[in-house]
Design an enzyme around this catalytic site. Sequence first.
Site, mmCIF file in Angstrom:
data_model
loop_
_atom_site.group_PDB
_atom_site.id
_atom_site.type_symbol
_atom_site.label_atom_id
_atom_site.label_comp_id
_atom_site.label_asym_id
_atom_site.label_seq_id
_atom_site.Cartn_x
_atom_site.Cartn_y
_atom_site.Cartn_z
ATOM 1 N N GLU A 33 0.413 -13.973 16.152
ATOM 2 C CA GLU A 33 -0.526 -15.096 16.046
ATOM 3 C C GLU A 33 -0.364 -16.044 17.224
ATOM 4 O OE1 GLU A 33 -1.201 -16.407 11.589
ATOM 5 O OE2 GLU A 33 0.794 -15.592 11.862
ATOM 6 N N ASP A 35 0.768 -15.237 20.235
ATOM 7 C CA ASP A 35 0.198 -14.587 21.420
ATOM 8 C C ASP A 35 -1.321 -14.696 21.437
ATOM 9 O OD1 ASP A 35 2.630 -13.923 22.367
ATOM 10 O OD2 ASP A 35 2.611 -11.852 21.635
ATOM 11 N N GLU A 113 29.174 -36.249 20.320
ATOM 12 C CA GLU A 113 28.279 -35.115 20.590
ATOM 13 C C GLU A 113 29.076 -33.975 21.205
ATOM 14 O OE1 GLU A 113 25.642 -36.722 23.498
ATOM 15 O OE2 GLU A 113 24.833 -38.214 22.136
ATOM 16 N N LYS A 115 29.941 -31.404 23.923
ATOM 17 C CA LYS A 115 29.700 -31.423 25.362
ATOM 18 C C LYS A 115 29.310 -30.003 25.779
ATOM 19 C CE LYS A 115 32.149 -32.910 29.540
ATOM 20 N NZ LYS A 115 32.051 -31.639 30.258
ATOM 21 N N ASP A 117 28.610 -26.866 27.995
ATOM 22 C CA ASP A 117 29.174 -26.380 29.250
ATOM 23 C C ASP A 117 28.059 -25.740 30.077
ATOM 24 O OD1 ASP A 117 31.055 -25.942 31.123
ATOM 25 O OD2 ASP A 117 32.040 -24.283 30.089
ATOM 26 N N GLU A 172 21.278 -31.245 29.490
ATOM 27 C CA GLU A 172 22.072 -30.155 30.020
ATOM 28 C C GLU A 172 21.260 -28.866 29.873
ATOM 29 O OE1 GLU A 172 25.005 -31.416 30.934
ATOM 30 O OE2 GLU A 172 26.284 -29.675 31.340
ATOM 31 N N TYR A 224 20.036 -35.721 25.874
ATOM 32 C CA TYR A 224 20.896 -36.678 25.178
ATOM 33 C C TYR A 224 20.773 -38.112 25.668
ATOM 34 C CZ TYR A 224 23.735 -35.227 29.175
ATOM 35 O OH TYR A 224 24.156 -34.914 30.439
ATOM 36 N N LYS A 315 38.261 -33.477 26.286
ATOM 37 C CA LYS A 315 38.274 -32.070 26.690
ATOM 38 C C LYS A 315 39.097 -31.275 25.690
ATOM 39 C CE LYS A 315 36.493 -32.140 30.977
ATOM 40 N NZ LYS A 315 35.774 -31.154 31.707
ATOM 41 N N CYS A 409 45.071 8.073 44.563
ATOM 42 C CA CYS A 409 44.138 7.810 43.461
ATOM 43 C C CYS A 409 44.787 8.117 42.122
ATOM 44 C CB CYS A 409 42.876 8.646 43.620
ATOM 45 S SG CYS A 409 41.739 8.477 42.240
ATOM 46 N N CYS A 412 42.900 11.468 40.705
ATOM 47 C CA CYS A 412 42.876 12.788 41.343
ATOM 48 C C CYS A 412 43.946 12.948 42.425
ATOM 49 C CB CYS A 412 41.504 13.056 41.947
ATOM 50 S SG CYS A 412 41.200 12.073 43.420
ATOM 51 N N CYS A 427 39.017 5.750 46.529
ATOM 52 C CA CYS A 427 39.237 7.192 46.559
ATOM 53 C C CYS A 427 37.974 7.802 47.166
ATOM 54 C CB CYS A 427 39.444 7.706 45.137
ATOM 55 S SG CYS A 427 39.317 9.488 45.010
ATOM 56 N N CYS A 432 36.305 13.585 42.492
ATOM 57 C CA CYS A 432 37.314 12.902 41.685
ATOM 58 C C CYS A 432 36.788 12.732 40.255
ATOM 59 C CB CYS A 432 37.602 11.530 42.307
ATOM 60 S SG CYS A 432 38.569 10.443 41.266
HETATM 61 ZN ZN LIG Z 1 40.178 10.053 42.858
#
Ligand SMILES: [Zn+2]
Length: 683
Positions: A33, A35, A113, A115, A117, A172, A224, A315, A409, A412, A427, A432
């Site tokens: 609806e 859309d 509130e 905070k 990030d 934010e 805020y 914090k 490696c 291998c 490697c 491998c």
């Molecule tokens: Zn390897």
Amino acid sequence: MDVLTRLQLLREQIRHHENCYYVLAAPEISDEEFDRLLHELEKLESEHPDLVTEDSPTQRVAGRPTASFPTVEHIAPMLSLDNAYNEAELRAFDERVRKGAGLGDAAVDYVAELKIDGLSIALTYQEGRLVRGATRGDGTRGEDVTANVRTIRPIPLALKGGPTGRMEVRGEVFLPRAAFARINKEREDAGEPLFANPRNAAAGTMRNLDPALVAKRQLGAFSYQVVLSGREPPQDMQKHRDALRALAAWGLPVERHHQRCSGIDEVVAFCERWAEGRLALDFDTDGVVIKVDDLALRERLGTTAKFPRWATAFKFPAQQAHTKLRRIEVNVGRTGANTPYAVLEPVFVAGSTISMATLHNADDIARKDLREGDTVVIEKAGDVIPRVVAPILALRPADAVPWVMPTRCRACDSELVRDEDEVVWRCDNSSCPARLRRSLEHFASRSAMNIEGLGESLVEQVIEQGLVRDFADLYHLASAQLENLVVAPRDPKSARAVPRKLGKVGRNVFAEIERSKSNDLSRLVYALGIRHVGEKAAATLSRHLRTMAAILDAPVEALQTIPDVGPVVAASVRSFGHEPRNRAVIDKLAAAGVNMASQQPEVDEGAPGPLAGKTFVLTGTLPTMTREEATAAIEERGGKVAGSVSKKTSYVVAGEEAGSKLEKARALGIPILTEEGFRGLII
Ligand SMILES: [Zn+2]
């Protein structure tokens, strides 16, 4: 009804439903609806282009990518907040407030509130219309990111009612955890570097120059604060809580867990409760902001040179823990990179048990002098990817020895090689098994050959059972072989945990492999995992050169004439095409019937990349990117990399130990980017 009335009515309805959906999380109508309303508006506006207004809901992504962000001045400085790290410091803040206000022992009303990030943002509304969005910048001047802000769905382009004149709303912008996980998954599939945490991802997104890309990221936002420049707050806005109520009434998003606290004891309890409670939220929060509720009292308290005296940010304790570093192991990626990681004694940090952590590279381990057997400090950066911060030397066992990166490696036993200018050991053996496993996973992934069902565990099975030794072997698997594959149970603890045959699932995977034969050439080029050839470069190569043979045979000079293909990508494609083993696999793929031609229309001159016309100079060592990777990222987007700084340089990307180039850039006033800032441009 005349057209203008109908337009206004539609816009009002759509705004109302956007608010219900994105801000209140309580939709009143179905997506279909919604859309339908939006389509009707789009249709009507396309018939009457002169009646399109800037604040119409159809105008969220209107702009094309911009070249840079102009700086703008805030109507009042965006001050940062003083911090409190524990209960004693919270109580000291309360003490100062009561003293400053001459309140004696009377309890002060605060609003606490969460905070968020994320990234601070200032939204300017003129007569209720969004006219500007700016980053905090240095507090006095920020970057004008209006085109990006307009794409953030919870931020209304037009307010319901609201004050006349000019008003600034502060808040934010952040990336919800679910969106963050989705973006990192997509980047992983594409072999791109991951964002360390949602904050970096949000900051990088806001500094992206292409609003269409920002829109896809699905940023969230909270507001805020209302700043009415040079005007007294209205009668019904004498308290901070009134302002929050007003913001919500105008249709702006307000974080709903804020609470009025009578006296500092209630503040302390709020902080304690959310130190744990925040782990269940859909966004990252790193603390609590405590503000005096009474706006007149705020005026009396005033500000210091740096901070308002009426607010502080508590914090949450750092998400760190100590544990034992049992072993340092090495993981082999699809490009052959051998990357060390830490195996830890399991420890509980920030809501989950950690038993592994990234160690970046051998140089980083040497710098921190991490040794097996050490007790180490680990940290959850942005609560997502754990990392090892440092060893605790006092607790080091007497027999601990410096860690040495293996020279062969892990998978291998081939000798590892280290490219010049790189911190990564690789490697080089193309057969491998570890590389093969990762390469096959990449080959089958959604943005490559898109073979549904061929995931991690099945790839492991077909390699382990010797059915697949290269990509082409996939196309020689019989349906019966896949159906009869015995796979381990998904959840080994479940009661029905018995190894079982794939059966119908195997049949479906077979059909998927068959279907992938007719993929466009661009998918195959990307799926081959040629270094520095991402999705976009693969698409460009295949649209311009048309066939796999042409790509493999193209000389470096020819490759470099293709828009967006620079020297690094060209050299990488050339050396891939030179290698007889790669040729053999591609011949096998062709013999199996895999499509080797582009199905895309021919291009005259492809659309310029987002960095077209920009010249970069790289200097110093970037924290996580090699110079090659940075160069490839720039070239892939149409930019150029130059060796020296001049007036024509658009940006200097500076890492650690940057020398004279950085000085010259400063002298010429050329914008200088850190790696984080640079990542913002290349998302
Ligand atoms: Zn390897």
